[in-house]
Design an enzyme around this catalytic site. Structure first.
Site, PDB file in Angstrom:
ATOM      1  N   ASP B  11       0.422  -1.087   0.490  1.00 56.96           N
ATOM      2  CA  ASP B  11      -0.092   0.066   0.067  1.00 56.96           C
ATOM      3  C   ASP B  11       1.022   1.067   0.091  1.00 56.96           C
ATOM      4  O   ASP B  11       1.973   1.907   1.135  1.00 56.96           O
ATOM      5  CB  ASP B  11      -1.117   0.182   1.092  1.00 56.96           C
ATOM      6  CG  ASP B  11      -2.332  -1.316   1.206  1.00 56.96           C
ATOM      7  OD1 ASP B  11      -2.332  -1.935   0.075  1.00 56.96           O
ATOM      8  OD2 ASP B  11      -2.609  -1.121   2.293  1.00 56.96           O
ATOM      9  N   ASP B 130     -14.081  -6.069  -5.234  1.00 59.37           N
ATOM     10  CA  ASP B 130     -14.231  -5.735  -3.578  1.00 59.37           C
ATOM     11  C   ASP B 130     -15.715  -6.104  -3.639  1.00 59.37           C
ATOM     12  O   ASP B 130     -16.313  -5.625  -3.704  1.00 59.37           O
ATOM     13  CB  ASP B 130     -14.123  -4.530  -3.049  1.00 59.37           C
ATOM     14  CG  ASP B 130     -12.862  -4.191  -3.995  1.00 59.37           C
ATOM     15  OD1 ASP B 130     -11.768  -5.010  -3.670  1.00 59.37           O
ATOM     16  OD2 ASP B 130     -12.238  -3.059  -3.311  1.00 59.37           O
TER      17      ASP B 130
END
Lengths: 213, 252
Positions: B11, B130
């Site tokens: 990330d 997602d």
């Protein structure tokens, strides 16, 4: 040595150029690597690398769009007979014809066609994506220092099917045997991405830099 | 034989790694390029950067990160987060990304997946899905980092994405993400069987057995994990050795 990486609006040229730089540092060769589409500069080059991403058709159109590029490449390869390394669709372009999205003529340097991989009644995923082992069919200069069954990185849905069986220097297995490296005199190409295949890929690029044809 | 891939994900926020590897010998633990080099040396099969930069002004920083990584690491790199337009995709590819993952924009603008796969080739277009379980055998798509419900059925959505030209599905279970309880295997298996493009399982890895299950039971072609690798709990080699011992084809 002066290496031209051919820029015709297709994909990730930076990686190919940087990997060539790393390869030339590894073997202490003093080389100049230039990303270009200029036919004049290409004429001056000792060797060229022809990358390729996207569809066969778009890559062909990309080359044709740049004035003088197609002729310069034909002259370099067929008349001057200087070394060329085609990567992925860059290799596929050596074929006479490609069938991705529509029938499109390639350079025809090696007699063959580019067709969609047979995914055997949808039991195989496409694209053929990831690391697969290559079978070295021949003892070939550009495979020096490379073990048989080395892993290389692939990402493609179409394969090069050639009638010139002598030109096949490496294959891999994905459902069927697929041609993954071809060689004919000064012409060499791989379906896999040497610039993305970590150490194994750099070995092939080093061999290309050392190649005296 | 084609190997199953192990993909560490980093990330990245404003050009810095948010949860990085805690290695003592690392000069700058927050530098994504340094971290990428470690994963490269460990033999990761691909790298994934997820850009979580919130402000628009700082969005170009990721391009610089990608550029520097591609100069050092000769391995496949996927970049996602905030990808909205053809221009965003082009810029990432030119910077050195091999694949670009599209999440929210794949839902809000279906033309993006179609247009980008036609323009750049399916091989570089990953759709990041997602999904959250809403009832037995039913999952829904969530966007905006899992905060926004869309009411779209996840299985129908992945089929649609495949038909529009996506080259790969990065499937994250929002129920499992961050829990360390393992992938949502039901969801992974259903999606893997449904589409003919490769599927990357993501969300919930807490140990190496979870990676094994993702491939063996979930039928995923690749497994993505973040924290188990970042905190030095396991190296990429540990993961590969474990999978190899279980009979999973991996590149060692």
């Amino acid at each position: 040595m002066f290496i031209a990486v051919i820029d015709y609006g297709s994909g990730n040229l930076k990686s190919a150029a940087k990997a060539l730089e790393a390869a030339s540092n590894n073997i202490n060769i003093n080389s100049k690597i230039v990303v270009t589409s200029d036919p004049k500069i290409i004429k001056e080059a000792n060797k060229i690398v022809l990358p390729g991403q996207g569809s066969f058709k778009d890559c062909c159109l990309g080359i044709k769009k740049i004035s003088g590029l197609e002729d310069a490449l034909n002259e370099f390869v067929l008349i001057k007979k200087k070394p060329i390394f085609g990567i992925c669709v860059g290799m596929q372009l050596f074929a006479r014809i490609g069938y991705e999205s529509q029938e499109t003529k390639g350079f025809g340097w090696i007699d063959g066609e580019v067709r969609k991989i047979n995914n055997i009644n949808k039991t195989l995923k496409l694209p053929h994506m990831g690391w697969n082992q290559i079978e070295l069919i021949k003892d070939f200069t550009l495979f020096a220092n490379l073990k048989n069954k080395s892993h290389m990185y692939f990402i493609h849905s179409y394969e090069f099917i050639t009638r010139e069986k002598d030109c096949i220097v490496a294959t891999t297995n994905y459902g069927n045997s697929i041609t993954v490296a071809v060689a004919k005199e000064n012409i060499f190409g791989t379906q896999f991405h040497p610039e993305k295949s970590q150490k194994n890929g750099l070995v092939i690029l080093e061999n290309f830099l050392k190649w005296e044809f | 034989m084609l190997k199953n891939r192990i993909i560490p994900c980093l990330d990245v926020k404003n050009g810095r790694v948010v949860k990085g590897i805690n290695f003592v010998d690392l000069i700058d633990a927050g530098d994504p390029v340094e971290q990428a080099k470690i994963y490269d040396e460990q033999g990761a099969d691909e790298l994934c950067f997820l850009d979580i930069t919130a402000s628009n002004e700082n969005r170009n920083i990721i391009l610089d990160t990608v550029k520097k990584t591609a100069e050092k690491c000769f391995m496949p790199l996927t970049v996602g987060g905030g990808v909205r337009t053809l221009e965003d995709i082009r810029n990432l590819l030119l910077a050195g990304a091999d694949k670009v993952s599209i999440n929210t924009a794949a839902v809000s603008n279906k033309n993006l997946v179609k247009e980008s796969s036609e323009k750049f080739g399916s091989q570089c277009i990953v759709v990041a899905v997602d999904a959250k379980k809403v009832k037995e055998n039913k999952w829904e798509i969530f966007t905006h980092g899992g905060r926004k419900s869309t009411g779209i059925d996840a299985l129908k959505f992945v089929e649609k994405m495949e038909s529009l030209g996506a080259g790969e599905i990065l499937l994250t279970s929002m129920d499992r993400d961050g829990t360390k309880k393992g992938y949502d295997l039901d969801l992974t298996k259903k999606v893997s069987k449904l589409v003919n493009i490769p599927v990357i399982a993501s969300g919930g890895v807490g140990n190496l057995e979870h990676l094994h299950q993702g491939i063996k039971i979930g039928k995923a072609n690749a497994v993505l994990a973040a924290s188990i690798f970042h905190f030095g709990e396991f190296s990429i080699q540990d993961a590969k050795k474990y999978l190899d011992s279980k009979g999973i084809p991996v590149r060692i």
